[in-house]
Design a protein around this motif. Sequence first.
Motif: not given
Length: 247
Positions: A30-32, A35, A37, A195, A197, A212
């Motif tokens: 999960s990516v909040h 956040e 990541v 957000t 990734m 993270r």
Amino acid sequence: MTGTTTPAIEITGLRKSFGENEVLKGIDLSVHQGEVVCVIGPSGSGKSTLLRTVNRLEEPSGGSLRIEGEDILDPDCDIDAVRTRIGMVFQQFNLFPHLDVMGNLTIAQRRVLKRGKQEAAEVARAMLERVGLADRGGAYPAQLSGGQQQRVAIARALSMNPDMMLFDEPTSALDPELVGEVLDVMKLLAAEGMTMMVVTHEMGFAREVGDRLVFMDDGLIVEEGVPAEVLASPQHARTQAFLSKVL
């Protein structure tokens, strides 16, 4: 970042096979909202495939995938509408060579978001300013350095006003001296609360900017945690072996 809001990206039991080759073997992640990541791991570990399944550039073979709570594997899901919320920046810049920078930034705004010519141009100019290229709107991709082309690609993604950004090794095709200018733009986005990734080989970026760090190997998430902790004292033997080669 709170645990109460719906995750921006929610991946459960995700699998992806190409023929007999199972590349993703059951990913839970999960990516909040807000956040960053960072995903690291050896070549062939499934990092890019994972990223490409998030907006269904690759169709998963199994598992579930939700974007801001919406099941994007549901046959009734309008994936094109979902994709407008997900900016994607690739290793290769994927700019249209026959269009100048402004053209590259306005074409999807006009075709997909149905923005008028003037509004699209205003948004494009604002995004070029954000990535430090306000003066290059009339240049063609071939007239730009690799770092500039990648910053244009980021500006193009931002022009669609996405809720989140996916970066697939955005600096790996760049000469070393050009990497910093792209990472600086990404740091700015992270500071603004985007957000993100990020599949990356840039361990310094992951340590400094990531909330993270996820280490993948052979289609699985082997280890995840606070970047500084994972990089300083990895717990898993495979993480240790990988980091001993790259740090």
